[in-house]
Design a protein around this motif. Structure first.
Motif, PDB file in Angstrom:
ATOM      1  N   ALA A 192       0.778  -1.293   0.119  1.00  0.00           N
ATOM      2  CA  ALA A 192       0.117   0.186   0.110  1.00  0.00           C
ATOM      3  C   ALA A 192       0.954   1.150  -0.123  1.00  0.00           C
ATOM      4  N   GLN A 193       1.952   1.099   0.764  1.00  0.00           N
ATOM      5  CA  GLN A 193       2.920   2.265   0.707  1.00  0.00           C
ATOM      6  C   GLN A 193       3.654   2.562  -0.520  1.00  0.00           C
ATOM      7  N   VAL A 194       3.829   1.576  -1.408  1.00  0.00           N
ATOM      8  CA  VAL A 194       4.540   1.690  -2.514  1.00  0.00           C
ATOM      9  C   VAL A 194       3.314   2.360  -3.557  1.00  0.00           C
ATOM     10  N   GLU A 195       2.248   1.744  -3.489  1.00  0.00           N
ATOM     11  CA  GLU A 195       1.219   2.216  -4.606  1.00  0.00           C
ATOM     12  C   GLU A 195       0.960   3.516  -4.113  1.00  0.00           C
ATOM     13  N   LEU A 196       0.888   4.232  -3.029  1.00  0.00           N
ATOM     14  CA  LEU A 196       0.628   5.573  -2.766  1.00  0.00           C
ATOM     15  C   LEU A 196       1.904   6.586  -3.255  1.00  0.00           C
ATOM     16  N   ALA A 197       3.178   5.797  -3.124  1.00  0.00           N
ATOM     17  CA  ALA A 197       4.329   6.679  -3.573  1.00  0.00           C
ATOM     18  C   ALA A 197       4.312   6.713  -5.294  1.00  0.00           C
ATOM     19  N   GLN A 198       3.872   5.609  -5.825  1.00  0.00           N
ATOM     20  CA  GLN A 198       3.923   5.710  -7.155  1.00  0.00           C
ATOM     21  C   GLN A 198       2.813   6.494  -7.718  1.00  0.00           C
ATOM     22  N   LYS A 253      -6.036   5.739   4.033  1.00  0.00           N
ATOM     23  CA  LYS A 253      -6.998   5.408   5.045  1.00  0.00           C
ATOM     24  C   LYS A 253      -6.765   3.986   5.431  1.00  0.00           C
ATOM     25  N   GLN A 254      -6.219   3.239   4.441  1.00  0.00           N
ATOM     26  CA  GLN A 254      -5.756   1.996   4.739  1.00  0.00           C
ATOM     27  C   GLN A 254      -4.602   1.648   5.620  1.00  0.00           C
ATOM     28  N   ILE A 255      -3.518   2.737   5.063  1.00  0.00           N
ATOM     29  CA  ILE A 255      -2.247   2.710   5.860  1.00  0.00           C
ATOM     30  C   ILE A 255      -2.588   3.427   7.242  1.00  0.00           C
ATOM     31  N   ALA A 256      -3.326   4.204   7.428  1.00  0.00           N
ATOM     32  CA  ALA A 256      -3.752   4.870   8.774  1.00  0.00           C
ATOM     33  C   ALA A 256      -4.343   3.660   9.452  1.00  0.00           C
ATOM     34  N   ALA A 257      -5.348   2.685   9.029  1.00  0.00           N
ATOM     35  CA  ALA A 257      -5.576   1.803   9.668  1.00  0.00           C
ATOM     36  C   ALA A 257      -4.704   0.525  10.219  1.00  0.00           C
ATOM     37  N   MET A 258      -3.609   0.577   9.486  1.00  0.00           N
ATOM     38  CA  MET A 258      -2.757  -0.591   9.903  1.00  0.00           C
ATOM     39  C   MET A 258      -1.662   0.109  10.838  1.00  0.00           C
ATOM     40  N   GLN A 259      -1.542   1.376  11.006  1.00  0.00           N
ATOM     41  CA  GLN A 259      -0.600   2.089  12.056  1.00  0.00           C
ATOM     42  C   GLN A 259      -1.107   1.407  13.567  1.00  0.00           C
TER      43      GLN A 259
END
Length: 495
Positions: A192-198, A253-259
């Motif tokens: 998810a982090q890589v896709e957001l950066a791309q 939102k997904q990354i925030a939910a994983m935090q």
């Protein structure tokens, strides 16, 4: 051509020749002798999966049979590197271009040639000057290259203009790094982090051709929805932008939910008062090899850039019995894309929440000072600049005594180790123990047997000086942290 121009050109070509001569796969990426030692590297189960996805020279993407679709492998993309030197020295330009070659080969490309131009500032139109752009076009045609990679982050207009001149795909250093991250991301959070950066990188670089820019029609042409709906509609590029923004919002939102899960683990370690050590450093400096040497973690070790993306946390013990955690983190690189620092901020929090940073530096690299500066810049970006730092020069088995002396002068108080041979590991373990936060409150207590949890905490990460089991409980004299001293206050006694 003047004598100065000819000299500059010759020096640039000499740099490219040295880079192309450096051996297959950028100093033997994947050389079996450089990817670790089975005695301490563990099983590394993901090595087989990653090898199965590797691009292979000489194989075509053209299918002979439709049943081959799941098993085909991509052919190596043929690339030409381009760079400038003017503001920096020729040595710095060479190191940067050599690193770009290693990045390209890690991403799955074959470096055919390169072009290095002496120029104080990039051309605002095509990055290279007009004459060099034409020279690049001829070079692309001569070697049948697929792609041109620029050793910087190109502006969208520069990339488009250069593509129009050379008639080949043009990408920049940032795109290559993002591609490597996309290949190596394994966990759900990492992907998810890589896709957001791309997507952050792609958004300002959207480009439409011909009819793809035309407006969508309203009324019957759009599906017969009738009056009140006729209008110009969105263009294709506007629609793409909206979809990208929607997807980016969903990923955030997904990354925030994983935090919270990661924070819960860190909170548990803090509650148990276990000190945290974070391994940080330049990519391919040997961070994962060192973690395996210290803890037998079994983390993938590979002589490739950005082999590690997902952090690994393991528990270790000092010689005097104190426990601590040690975390392997994503490596850094010069000109690390800002999008990646932002996207991986939750991962980099392992560094920000640590008690000690092991800053690993490749002793065999031609520019260790540049690596150290790059890593410290990123550490400062994640608000970890105030944390105690221990500089560790790894791969010292590959350098001579003169280089070792220079490294000691560069960073007084450093530790010299080799994760491969084991040299200096005992000294490093002692240095970690010396730099961990020490319990400093003296406590003498008689703890009843019903409070065995407090005795367990004392054994975890505090210095017990005397322990005697008496009839009414455990008599303990120890050095503890203030948090535990408060819990033991009710059981304190005089000796």
């Amino acid at each position: 051509m003047s004598e100065e121009q000819q000299t500059s050109r010759d020096r640039g070509e000499a740099v490219i020749d040295r880079i192309l001569r450096r051996g297959a796969k950028a100093d033997a990426l994947d050389d079996a002798a450089s990817v670790g030692n089975a005695e301490f590297d563990g099983d590394q189960f993901e090595r087989e999966d990653r090898s199965a996805l590797r691009r292979v020279a000489g194989l075509s993407t053209e299918l002979q049979d439709i049943t081959d679709v799941e098993y085909r492998q991509l052919r190596l993309e043929k690339v030409i590197l381009i760079g400038l030197w003017g503001e920096q020295t020729l040595q710095e330009a060479e190191n940067s271009l050599r690193e770009l070659a290693a990045l390209a080969e890690t991403a799955g490309a074959e470096v055919l040639d390169g072009l290095l131009q002496r120029r104080a500032h990039p051309d605002p139109a095509t990055y290279l000057g007009k004459g060099k752009a034409q020279e690049l076009k001829a070079m692309v045609a001569a070697v049948s290259a697929d792609t041109v990679i620029a050793d910087t982050e190109l502006a969208p207009s520069q990339r488009r203009a250069l593509e129009d001149v050379v008639n080949a795909k043009v990408i920049d250093r940032t795109a290559v790094i993002l591609d490597i991250f996309a290949q190596h991301a394994k966990s759900r959070e990492g992907k998810a982090q890589v896709e957001l950066a791309q997507l952050q990188y792609l958004l300002p670089r959207l480009r439409g051709w011909g009819e793809s820019m035309s407006r969508q029609a309203g009324g019957q042409a759009a599906g017969g929805v009738g009056m009140g709906s006729r209008g110009p509609g969105e263009t294709k590029i506007e629609l793409d932008r909206r979809r990208i923004n929607t997807r980016m919002a969903k990923l955030r939102k997904q990354i925030a939910a994983m935090q919270p899960a990661r924070e819960t683990k860190r909170a548990t370690r803090k509650k148990n008062q276990v000190p945290a050590v974070a391994i940080a450093g330049y990519t391919n400096a040997g961070k994962s090899s060192l973690l395996n040497r210290l803890t037998q973690a079994g983390v993938l070790v590979e002589n490739a850039l950005f082999a590690t993306l997902d952090p690994t946390v393991r528990r270790a013990t000092t010689e005097d019995g104190r426990e601590f955690t040690i975390a392997d983190t994503v490596g850094f690189v010069r000109n690390l894309p800002h999008q990646l620092v932002e996207a991986f901020r939750s991962t980099l929090e392992e560094i920000a929440d640590s008690d000690l940073i092991l800053h690993i530096v490749d002793a065999s690299h031609p520019d260790p000072a540049g690596q150290i500066a790059t890593v410290r810049d990123v550490i400062a970006e994640v608000n970890a600049g105030d944390i105690k730092e221990l500089v560790v020069f790894n791969k010292v088995d590959l350098v001579d005594d003169v280089t070792r002396m220079a490294l000691r002068g560069l960073e007084p108080g450093c530790i010299e180790v080799s994760a491969y041979s084991g040299e200096g590991i005992d000294q490093l373990i002692r240095a970690i123990a010396d730099n961990l936060p020490e319990p400093d409150v003296s406590v003498t207590a008689l703890i009843p047997y019903s409070r065995g949890d407090l005795v367990s905490k004392l054994h975890l990460n505090h210095r017990i000086e005397f322990l005697e089991h008496r009839e009414s409980g455990s008599f303990i004299r120890a050095k503890v942290k203030p948090e535990l001293a408060a819990e033991l206050a009710a059981f304190q006694v005089e000796e």
